[in-house]
Scaffold this motif. Structure first.
Motif, PDB file in Angstrom:
ATOM      1  N   GLY A 121       2.112 -25.630   5.169  1.00 29.54           N
ATOM      2  CA  GLY A 121       3.461 -25.099   5.300  1.00 29.54           C
ATOM      3  C   GLY A 121       3.501 -23.825   6.127  1.00 29.54           C
ATOM      4  O   GLY A 121       2.543 -23.464   6.807  1.00 29.54           O
ATOM      5  N   ARG A 122       4.623 -23.155   6.051  1.00 24.86           N
ATOM      6  CA  ARG A 122       4.832 -21.904   6.767  1.00 24.86           C
ATOM      7  C   ARG A 122       4.721 -20.752   5.789  1.00 24.86           C
ATOM      8  O   ARG A 122       4.867 -20.929   4.586  1.00 24.86           O
ATOM      9  CB  ARG A 122       6.216 -21.908   7.418  1.00 24.86           C
ATOM     10  CG  ARG A 122       6.339 -23.021   8.444  1.00 24.86           C
ATOM     11  CD  ARG A 122       7.659 -22.977   9.130  1.00 24.86           C
ATOM     12  NE  ARG A 122       7.706 -21.762   9.944  1.00 24.86           N
ATOM     13  CZ  ARG A 122       8.772 -21.387  10.640  1.00 24.86           C
ATOM     14  NH1 ARG A 122       9.864 -22.110  10.611  1.00 24.86           N
ATOM     15  NH2 ARG A 122       8.750 -20.284  11.346  1.00 24.86           N
ATOM     16  N   PHE A 123       4.505 -19.541   6.313  1.00 19.01           N
ATOM     17  CA  PHE A 123       4.260 -18.378   5.480  1.00 19.01           C
ATOM     18  C   PHE A 123       5.017 -17.182   6.046  1.00 19.01           C
ATOM     19  O   PHE A 123       5.059 -17.000   7.259  1.00 19.01           O
ATOM     20  CB  PHE A 123       2.757 -18.082   5.461  1.00 19.01           C
ATOM     21  CG  PHE A 123       2.348 -17.067   4.449  1.00 19.01           C
ATOM     22  CD1 PHE A 123       2.199 -17.407   3.120  1.00 19.01           C
ATOM     23  CD2 PHE A 123       2.114 -15.766   4.834  1.00 19.01           C
ATOM     24  CE1 PHE A 123       1.816 -16.464   2.186  1.00 19.01           C
ATOM     25  CE2 PHE A 123       1.735 -14.820   3.907  1.00 19.01           C
ATOM     26  CZ  PHE A 123       1.586 -15.170   2.583  1.00 19.01           C
ATOM     27  N   ARG A 124       5.625 -16.384   5.157  1.00 18.81           N
ATOM     28  CA  ARG A 124       6.356 -15.196   5.605  1.00 18.81           C
ATOM     29  C   ARG A 124       6.197 -14.095   4.566  1.00 18.81           C
ATOM     30  O   ARG A 124       6.208 -14.355   3.365  1.00 18.81           O
ATOM     31  CB  ARG A 124       7.831 -15.539   5.783  1.00 18.81           C
ATOM     32  CG  ARG A 124       8.684 -14.368   6.176  1.00 18.81           C
ATOM     33  CD  ARG A 124      10.105 -14.789   6.429  1.00 18.81           C
ATOM     34  NE  ARG A 124      10.914 -13.608   6.641  1.00 18.81           N
ATOM     35  CZ  ARG A 124      12.096 -13.626   7.199  1.00 18.81           C
ATOM     36  NH1 ARG A 124      12.625 -14.763   7.594  1.00 18.81           N
ATOM     37  NH2 ARG A 124      12.780 -12.520   7.361  1.00 18.81           N
ATOM     38  N   ILE A 125       6.082 -12.856   5.032  1.00 15.83           N
ATOM     39  CA  ILE A 125       6.017 -11.691   4.153  1.00 15.83           C
ATOM     40  C   ILE A 125       7.167 -10.765   4.526  1.00 15.83           C
ATOM     41  O   ILE A 125       7.327 -10.396   5.685  1.00 15.83           O
ATOM     42  CB  ILE A 125       4.686 -10.933   4.303  1.00 15.83           C
ATOM     43  CG1 ILE A 125       3.507 -11.826   3.935  1.00 15.83           C
ATOM     44  CG2 ILE A 125       4.690  -9.668   3.446  1.00 15.83           C
ATOM     45  CD1 ILE A 125       2.152 -11.198   4.199  1.00 15.83           C
ATOM     46  N   ASP A 126       7.982 -10.389   3.526  1.00 16.53           N
ATOM     47  CA  ASP A 126       9.059  -9.415   3.713  1.00 16.53           C
ATOM     48  C   ASP A 126       8.704  -8.177   2.895  1.00 16.53           C
ATOM     49  O   ASP A 126       8.375  -8.287   1.710  1.00 16.53           O
ATOM     50  CB  ASP A 126      10.397  -9.980   3.227  1.00 16.53           C
ATOM     51  CG  ASP A 126      10.852 -11.164   4.065  1.00 16.53           C
ATOM     52  OD1 ASP A 126      10.737 -11.097   5.297  1.00 16.53           O
ATOM     53  OD2 ASP A 126      11.324 -12.157   3.474  1.00 16.53           O
ATOM     54  N   LEU A 127       8.790  -6.993   3.523  1.00 15.20           N
ATOM     55  CA  LEU A 127       8.454  -5.742   2.850  1.00 15.20           C
ATOM     56  C   LEU A 127       9.723  -5.045   2.367  1.00 15.20           C
ATOM     57  O   LEU A 127      10.731  -5.027   3.068  1.00 15.20           O
ATOM     58  CB  LEU A 127       7.677  -4.830   3.791  1.00 15.20           C
ATOM     59  CG  LEU A 127       6.363  -5.407   4.314  1.00 15.20           C
ATOM     60  CD1 LEU A 127       5.740  -4.471   5.327  1.00 15.20           C
ATOM     61  CD2 LEU A 127       5.406  -5.688   3.168  1.00 15.20           C
ATOM     62  N   PHE A 128       9.632  -4.449   1.165  1.00 13.73           N
ATOM     63  CA  PHE A 128      10.763  -3.761   0.554  1.00 13.73           C
ATOM     64  C   PHE A 128      10.312  -2.390   0.068  1.00 13.73           C
ATOM     65  O   PHE A 128       9.137  -2.196  -0.252  1.00 13.73           O
ATOM     66  CB  PHE A 128      11.324  -4.575  -0.619  1.00 13.73           C
ATOM     67  CG  PHE A 128      11.919  -5.888  -0.201  1.00 13.73           C
ATOM     68  CD1 PHE A 128      13.253  -5.987   0.125  1.00 13.73           C
ATOM     69  CD2 PHE A 128      11.122  -7.029  -0.121  1.00 13.73           C
ATOM     70  CE1 PHE A 128      13.804  -7.195   0.526  1.00 13.73           C
ATOM     71  CE2 PHE A 128      11.658  -8.244   0.273  1.00 13.73           C
ATOM     72  CZ  PHE A 128      13.004  -8.322   0.599  1.00 13.73           C
ATOM     73  N   GLY A 129      11.243  -1.463  -0.022  1.00 16.29           N
ATOM     74  CA  GLY A 129      10.936  -0.107  -0.466  1.00 16.29           C
ATOM     75  C   GLY A 129      10.626  -0.007  -1.946  1.00 16.29           C
ATOM     76  O   GLY A 129       9.978   0.938  -2.384  1.00 16.29           O
ATOM     77  N   SER A 130      11.100  -0.977  -2.730  1.00 13.01           N
ATOM     78  CA  SER A 130      10.829  -0.956  -4.174  1.00 13.01           C
ATOM     79  C   SER A 130      10.693  -2.383  -4.693  1.00 13.01           C
ATOM     80  O   SER A 130      11.150  -3.334  -4.068  1.00 13.01           O
ATOM     81  CB  SER A 130      11.967  -0.252  -4.929  1.00 13.01           C
ATOM     82  OG  SER A 130      13.135  -1.045  -4.912  1.00 13.01           O
ATOM     83  N   LEU A 180       0.804  -1.227   0.000  1.00 10.38           N
ATOM     84  CA  LEU A 180       0.000   0.000   0.000  1.00 10.38           C
ATOM     85  C   LEU A 180       0.834   1.273   0.000  1.00 10.38           C
ATOM     86  O   LEU A 180       0.291   2.365  -0.102  1.00 10.38           O
ATOM     87  CB  LEU A 180      -0.919   0.007   1.229  1.00 10.38           C
ATOM     88  CG  LEU A 180      -1.951  -1.113   1.280  1.00 10.38           C
ATOM     89  CD1 LEU A 180      -2.703  -1.079   2.598  1.00 10.38           C
ATOM     90  CD2 LEU A 180      -2.902  -1.013   0.119  1.00 10.38           C
ATOM     91  N   PHE A 181       2.138   1.162   0.113  1.00  9.24           N
ATOM     92  CA  PHE A 181       2.989   2.335   0.275  1.00  9.24           C
ATOM     93  C   PHE A 181       4.028   2.463  -0.832  1.00  9.24           C
ATOM     94  O   PHE A 181       5.157   2.868  -0.604  1.00  9.24           O
ATOM     95  CB  PHE A 181       3.677   2.284   1.646  1.00  9.24           C
ATOM     96  CG  PHE A 181       2.697   2.117   2.763  1.00  9.24           C
ATOM     97  CD1 PHE A 181       1.887   3.166   3.156  1.00  9.24           C
ATOM     98  CD2 PHE A 181       2.558   0.892   3.397  1.00  9.24           C
ATOM     99  CE1 PHE A 181       0.966   3.011   4.172  1.00  9.24           C
ATOM    100  CE2 PHE A 181       1.647   0.728   4.424  1.00  9.24           C
ATOM    101  CZ  PHE A 181       0.835   1.791   4.814  1.00  9.24           C
ATOM    102  N   ASP A 182       3.657   2.096  -2.066  1.00 11.32           N
ATOM    103  CA  ASP A 182       4.534   2.176  -3.239  1.00 11.32           C
ATOM    104  C   ASP A 182       5.774   1.311  -3.137  1.00 11.32           C
ATOM    105  O   ASP A 182       6.767   1.548  -3.815  1.00 11.32           O
ATOM    106  CB  ASP A 182       4.934   3.630  -3.532  1.00 11.32           C
ATOM    107  CG  ASP A 182       3.751   4.471  -3.963  1.00 11.32           C
ATOM    108  OD1 ASP A 182       2.839   3.898  -4.600  1.00 11.32           O
ATOM    109  OD2 ASP A 182       3.741   5.675  -3.666  1.00 11.32           O
ATOM    110  N   GLY A 183       5.743   0.316  -2.296  1.00 15.82           N
ATOM    111  CA  GLY A 183       6.834  -0.635  -2.180  1.00 15.82           C
ATOM    112  C   GLY A 183       6.392  -1.979  -2.729  1.00 15.82           C
ATOM    113  O   GLY A 183       5.496  -2.057  -3.580  1.00 15.82           O
TER     114      GLY A 183
END
Length: 82
Positions: free
Chosen positions: A46-55, A29-32
């Motif tokens: 299974g397992r689940f993971r979310i990694d956020l990035f600036g771009s 939601l933040f242009d990333g």
């Protein structure tokens, strides 16, 4: 790289091993971008993971690094279906 999920699998019947690893890059939601990962034994959630990035480019670089690492460990790329 597209928004389509990337499915990697690793099977070794001699070791009773059947694993999956799914990677997806989605906008946040933040242009990333968010790199979502789902992994585990085939047949489980299974397992689940979310990694956020600036771009999106940063997320793609991390995704490609993960793919290279998994391929070195014996995973094979498969096309995601349904």
């Amino acid at each position: 790289m597209t928004n389509e999920p990337l499915l990697l699998t690793r099977r070794d019947p001699a070791r009773n091993m059947a694993r999956f690893y799914v990677l997806t890059i989605e906008p946040d939601l933040f242009d990333g971008a968010a790199l979502t990962r789902n992994w585990g034994r085939i047949g489980t959630k299974g397992r689940f993971r979310i990694d956020l990035f600036g771009s999106r480019q940063e997320a793609e670089r991390r995704c490609l690094a993960l793919v290279r690492s998994k391929v070195k460990r014996g995973y094979q790329q498969k096309a995601e279906t349904g």
